[in-house]
Scaffold this active site. Structure first.
Site, short mmCIF file in Angstrom:
data_model
loop_
_atom_site.label_atom_id
_atom_site.label_comp_id
_atom_site.label_asym_id
_atom_site.label_seq_id
_atom_site.Cartn_x
_atom_site.Cartn_y
_atom_site.Cartn_z
N SER A 15 81.16 13.93 54.63
CA SER A 15 82.39 13.13 53.63
C SER A 15 83.49 14.07 53.94
O SER A 15 82.99 15.21 54.17
CB SER A 15 82.04 13.64 52.19
N TYR A 157 81.49 27.45 39.28
CA TYR A 157 82.08 27.31 40.46
C TYR A 157 82.57 28.13 41.09
O TYR A 157 83.22 28.46 41.85
CB TYR A 157 82.80 25.44 40.75
N1 NAD Z 1 88.03 18.57 47.34
C1 NAD Z 1 88.51 19.13 46.64
O1 NAD Z 1 89.20 19.15 46.02
C2 NAD Z 1 87.92 21.19 47.48
C3 NAD Z 1 88.48 22.19 46.70
C4 NAD Z 1 88.37 23.06 47.10
C5 NAD Z 1 87.63 23.72 47.97
N2 NAD Z 1 86.76 22.60 48.32
C6 NAD Z 1 85.14 22.67 49.09
O2 NAD Z 1 85.43 21.60 50.27
C7 NAD Z 1 84.22 21.52 50.41
C8 NAD Z 1 84.03 20.66 51.01
O3 NAD Z 1 83.78 19.39 49.97
P1 NAD Z 1 84.96 17.57 50.01
O4 NAD Z 1 85.95 17.85 49.09
O5 NAD Z 1 84.99 17.62 51.10
O6 NAD Z 1 83.74 17.24 48.95
P2 NAD Z 1 82.66 16.17 49.81
O7 NAD Z 1 81.69 15.85 48.11
O8 NAD Z 1 83.08 14.71 50.12
O9 NAD Z 1 81.97 16.72 50.76
C9 NAD Z 1 80.91 17.72 50.78
C10 NAD Z 1 80.13 17.22 51.47
O10 NAD Z 1 78.25 18.07 51.01
C11 NAD Z 1 77.46 17.99 51.06
N3 NAD Z 1 76.14 19.11 50.42
C12 NAD Z 1 76.72 19.21 49.01
N4 NAD Z 1 75.07 19.22 48.94
C13 NAD Z 1 74.67 19.57 49.97
C14 NAD Z 1 72.82 19.78 50.45
N5 NAD Z 1 72.26 20.29 49.19
N6 NAD Z 1 72.70 19.96 51.48
C15 NAD Z 1 73.45 19.74 52.45
N7 NAD Z 1 74.46 19.12 52.13
C16 NAD Z 1 75.26 19.12 51.15
C17 NAD Z 1 77.58 16.20 50.67
O11 NAD Z 1 76.63 15.30 51.10
C18 NAD Z 1 78.91 15.85 51.17
O12 NAD Z 1 78.38 15.02 52.64
C19 NAD Z 1 82.88 21.87 49.61
O13 NAD Z 1 82.31 23.36 49.62
C20 NAD Z 1 84.51 22.40 48.34
O14 NAD Z 1 83.77 23.31 46.97
C21 NAD Z 1 86.96 20.63 48.21
#
Ligand code: NAD
Length: 255
Positions: A15, A157
């Site tokens: 994702s 978080y």
């Molecule tokens: N979207 C935002 O606004 C944002 C901002 C800052 C940081 N982040 C960070 O970026 C990273 C990616 O987030 P994203 O926005 O792409 O979110 P997302 O939900 O689209 O993707 C997260 C992915 O991590 C996987 N995942 C979660 N828990 C898991 C587990 N226990 N085992 C295996 N896989 C697992 C999910 O299945 C998913 O595919 C994260 O670390 C998030 O904290 C996101």
């Protein structure tokens, strides 16, 4: 960006930012092996299904990864609407455990990129606590430390993203000197991915409105992915131990 023929492991590949990072690296000729609890929806050179919240599951997944790979991107993460124990395990303890294992298989010149967050920007306020947690040498020792020093649900978080930045920066130079492996953080601001709504819920409408006036818009995942990819590439070979914001300037407005 020279990543051609490199083998790169990406967690959270199914994702958002992880999927875009995979797409970007493959477009530049890398072989990508994904790890996620969900099936990927893009073409990859390999995929291992795993729950990265459990040490045993991480070890089992690791056993299925190639004998040697060139970089590890730790993108998997859960928002602060998830239970605090799960946030600790996925966003920090499991990630650290996977990094430790990866060191066995990364060559001199290898790279690790950890996705933190702009919400980890206040790490200097809790530096001593984060350094103490960083000294807990294993997944189990980390859990024991957190049982003695519980983290509130409301700010978990932020806490574990801060802790990740502090651990990455403080751990990186030892690995660079001893193993020639670089480790850096990328800290995105808000990104349009499926978990953006959870962040709005987690932070509350007021904070979201405050930040909305300080930035053009949330990022698209393909505006974050190339920076992650760059930190895996040959061109960034002298960049180690940094936390790089990719937030359209949002963090700059906090000064
Ligand atoms: N979207 C935002 O606004 C944002 C901002 C800052 C940081 N982040 C960070 O970026 C990273 C990616 O987030 P994203 O926005 O792409 O979110 P997302 O939900 O689209 O993707 C997260 C992915 O991590 C996987 N995942 C979660 N828990 C898991 C587990 N226990 N085992 C295996 N896989 C697992 C999910 O299945 C998913 O595919 C994260 O670390 C998030 O904290 C996101």
């Amino acid at each position: 960006m020279n990543v051609a023929n490199k083998t790169i492991v990406i967690t959270g590949v199914s994702s958002g930012i992880g999927a875009e990072t995979a797409r970007c690296l493959r477009a530049h000729g890398a072989r990508v092996i994904g790890v996620d609890r969900n099936e990927p929806s893009i073409t990859l050179e390999g995929f291992v299904k795993a729950d990265l919240s459990e040490q045993a599951a991480i070890d089992a997944a690791f056993a299925q990864l190639p004998e040697r790979f060139d970089a590890l991107c730790n993108v998997a993460g859960v928002p602060g609407t998830a239970p605090v124990d799960l946030v600790a395990r996925v966003n920090y303890l499991g990630l650290r455990h996977l990094c430790g294992r990866a060191l066995e298989r990364l060559p001199e010149g290898g790279a690790i990129v950890n996705i933190a967050s702009i919400l980890g920007a206040q790490w200097p306020e809790r530096l001593a606590q984060h350094k103490a947690l960083a000294e807990a040498a294993s997944f189990e020792a980390g859990l024991a430390f957190l049982a003695r020093h519980p983290v509130p649900q409301e700010t978990c978080y932020q806490y574990f993203k801060e802790a990740l930045i502090v651990w990455t920066v403080t751990q990186s130079q030892r690995w660079f000197l001893e193993r020639g492996v670089r480790m850096n953080c990328v800290s995105p601001g808000p990104v349009f991915t499926p978990i953006l709504g959870d962040f709005v819920q987690m932070l509350g409408e007021q904070r979201v409105q405050q930040d909305a006036h300080r930035m053009k818009r949330p990022a698209l995942a393909d505006e974050v992915a190339p920076v992650v990819a760059f930190l895996c590439a040959q061109e960034s070979r002298w960049v180690s131990g940094v936390n790089l914001p990719v937030d359209g300037g949002l963090a700059s407005t906090y000064l």
